[in-house]
Enzyme design. Structure first.
Site, PDB file in Angstrom:
ATOM      1  N   ASN A  35       0.861  -1.183   0.000  1.00  0.00           N
ATOM      2  CA  ASN A  35       0.000   0.000   0.000  1.00  0.00           C
ATOM      3  C   ASN A  35       0.898   1.235   0.000  1.00  0.00           C
ATOM      4  O   ASN A  35       1.450   1.609   1.030  1.00  0.00           O
ATOM      5  CB  ASN A  35      -0.895  -0.031   1.260  1.00  0.00           C
ATOM      6  CG  ASN A  35      -1.769   1.204   1.371  1.00  0.00           C
ATOM      7  OD1 ASN A  35      -1.900   1.977   0.421  1.00  0.00           O
ATOM      8  ND2 ASN A  35      -2.372   1.398   2.535  1.00  0.00           N
ATOM      9  N   HIS A  82      -9.681   1.156   4.746  1.00  0.00           N
ATOM     10  CA  HIS A  82      -8.430   1.416   5.485  1.00  0.00           C
ATOM     11  C   HIS A  82      -8.707   2.451   6.574  1.00  0.00           C
ATOM     12  O   HIS A  82      -9.480   3.388   6.363  1.00  0.00           O
ATOM     13  CB  HIS A  82      -7.350   1.926   4.526  1.00  0.00           C
ATOM     14  CG  HIS A  82      -5.988   1.920   5.140  1.00  0.00           C
ATOM     15  ND1 HIS A  82      -5.590   2.856   6.065  1.00  0.00           N
ATOM     16  CD2 HIS A  82      -4.944   1.066   4.996  1.00  0.00           C
ATOM     17  CE1 HIS A  82      -4.354   2.580   6.452  1.00  0.00           C
ATOM     18  NE2 HIS A  82      -3.941   1.500   5.819  1.00  0.00           N
ATOM     19  N   GLU A 120      -7.110   4.857   7.609  1.00  0.00           N
ATOM     20  CA  GLU A 120      -6.813   6.255   7.246  1.00  0.00           C
ATOM     21  C   GLU A 120      -7.969   6.864   6.451  1.00  0.00           C
ATOM     22  O   GLU A 120      -8.178   8.079   6.475  1.00  0.00           O
ATOM     23  CB  GLU A 120      -5.488   6.316   6.470  1.00  0.00           C
ATOM     24  CG  GLU A 120      -4.301   6.079   7.400  1.00  0.00           C
ATOM     25  CD  GLU A 120      -3.053   5.553   6.723  1.00  0.00           C
ATOM     26  OE1 GLU A 120      -2.965   5.559   5.487  1.00  0.00           O
ATOM     27  OE2 GLU A 120      -2.149   5.106   7.457  1.00  0.00           O
ATOM     28  N   GLY A 156       1.965   2.466  10.834  1.00  0.00           N
ATOM     29  CA  GLY A 156       2.900   3.576  10.655  1.00  0.00           C
ATOM     30  C   GLY A 156       3.552   4.052  11.939  1.00  0.00           C
ATOM     31  O   GLY A 156       4.129   5.139  11.983  1.00  0.00           O
ATOM     32  N   SER A 207       3.093  -1.761  10.577  1.00  0.00           N
ATOM     33  CA  SER A 207       4.531  -1.667  10.885  1.00  0.00           C
ATOM     34  C   SER A 207       5.305  -2.951  10.593  1.00  0.00           C
ATOM     35  O   SER A 207       6.221  -3.316  11.339  1.00  0.00           O
ATOM     36  CB  SER A 207       4.740  -1.235  12.339  1.00  0.00           C
ATOM     37  OG  SER A 207       4.215   0.057  12.548  1.00  0.00           O
TER      38      SER A 207
HETATM   39  P1  PGA Z   1       2.580   0.508   7.732  1.00  0.00           P
HETATM   40  O1  PGA Z   1       1.144   0.671   7.044  1.00  0.00           O
HETATM   41  O2  PGA Z   1       3.173  -0.749   7.208  1.00  0.00           O
HETATM   42  O3  PGA Z   1       3.332   1.748   7.292  1.00  0.00           O
HETATM   43  O4  PGA Z   1       2.347   0.470   9.205  1.00  0.00           O
HETATM   44  C1  PGA Z   1       0.288  -0.406   7.072  1.00  0.00           C
HETATM   45  C2  PGA Z   1      -1.061  -0.057   6.542  1.00  0.00           C
HETATM   46  O5  PGA Z   1      -1.236   0.809   5.696  1.00  0.00           O
HETATM   47  O6  PGA Z   1      -2.001  -0.696   6.966  1.00  0.00           O
END
Ligand code: PGA
Length: 232
Positions: A8, A88, A90, A164, A194
Site C-alpha cells: 500500500n 483502510h 486512514e 505507521g 509496521s
Molecule cells: P505501515 O502501514 O506498514 O506503514 O504500518 C500499514 C497499513 O497501511 O495498513
C-alpha cells in the site's frame, strides 16, 4: 502456501518516474502493488509478475447523482486493476462509515474486483484486552459485509495503533485475531501494521496469517525485497 503481500503505497511517490522505478523493483509473484490512482496505468503496464491494486473506490448512494473527483470500480477494472483495498483506517478517519465501506465492498465485487477489507481496533479498545478488540472487529465485519452473500473477500487485520507507528502487534495476538476472524467468515486474513523485514519472521510462524499489508516498508526497494524473500 504462498503468502499474499499487498504493497500500500498510500500517497507516494510524487512522480510517475519514481512510481515506475519502485514498481519494477517490486514486481514479484504473490505481490499486489497498490499505487495512487494517477500511477495505476503506468505501473500496470510494466508489471509482469505482481498484480495491480487500488487503494479505494467510490460507491455512490445514488448513481443518478453527479460525482466530481471520484473513481468508479468499473474504471479500475477496465484499467486492469485486480484488487482494491477498502475501509483502510486512514480513510475511515476521513469520514468513511461502515455503511459507506459496505457500499464500496458490494460495488467492487459487482465490478469484478477482489476486495481487501481492512478492519482493526484503536488503542483505547485494545487497552481493554484482546476480547474487546475481537468484539469490535466482529461488529465491523458484520456492518461492512452486510448483504455480502457468498462472495469471498480478503480481510486485513490492522490494529490502528500499529499502523505507521513502528509498534507492530505481537505475532501471537495477530494470529489469534486471524483465527477469530476465520470463525466469523470464510476468508484469508492478512496482518498490517509496521511490518518490516525484521519482524515479519515472527508472523510467518503462524499459519493463520495468510499474508501482509505493507505500507512504509513497501516504499523502500531493498527492504521490500527482503520482505518478499522471507515470505517465499
Ligand atoms: P505501515 O502501514 O506498514 O506503514 O504500518 C500499514 C497499513 O497501511 O495498513
Amino acid at each position: 502456501m504462498e503468502k499474499l503481500v499487498v504493497a500500500n503505497w498510500k500517497m507516494n511517490p510524487q512522480s510517475e518516474r519514481e512510481a515506475v522505478r519502485l514498481a519494477k523493483a517490486s514486481d514479484f509473484s504473490g505481490v499486489v502493488i497498490a499505487p495512487p490512482f494517477v500511477f495505476l496505468d503506468a505501473v500496470g503496464k510494466i508489471l509482469k509478475k505482481a498484480e495491480l491494486g487500488a487503494q479505494d473506490i467510490f460507491a455512490p448512494l445514488k448513481k443518478s447523482k453527479k460525482h466530481t473527483g471520484e473513481i468508479s470500480p468499473e474504471m479500475l477494472k477496465n484499467l486492469g486493476v485486480k484488487y482494491v483495498i477498502l475501509g483502510h483506517s486512514e480513510r475511515r478517519a476521513l469520514g468513511e462509515t461502515d455503511a459507506i465501506v459496505n457500499r464500496e465492498v458490494l460495488a467492487a465485487l459487482r465490478a469484478g474486483l477482489k476486495v481487501v477489507l481492512c478492519v482493526g481496533e484503536n488503542l483505547s479498545i485494545r487497552k481493554r484486552g484482546i476480547a474487546a478488540a475481537k468484539n469490535f472487529v466482529k461488529s465491523q465485519l458484520k456492518k461492512d459485509l452486510k448483504w455480502l452473500g457468498k462472495s469471498l473477500i480478503i480481510v486485513s487485520y490492522e490494529p490502528i495503533w500499529a499502523i505507521g507507528t513502528g509498534k507492530n502487534d505481537s505475532p501471537k495476538d495477530a494470529a489469534e485475531m486471524a483465527k477469530f476472524i476465520k470463525t466469523v467468515l470464510t476468508c484469508k486474513v492478512l496482518y498490517g501494521g509496521s511490518i518490516t523485514s525484521e519482524n515479519i519472521s515472527g508472523f510467518l510462524k503462524f499459519k493463520e496469517i495468510d499474508g501482509f499489508l505493507v505500507g512504509g516498508a513497501s516504499l523502500k526497494i531493498s527492504e521490500f525485497s527482503r520482505i518478499i524473500k522471507k515470505t517465499k
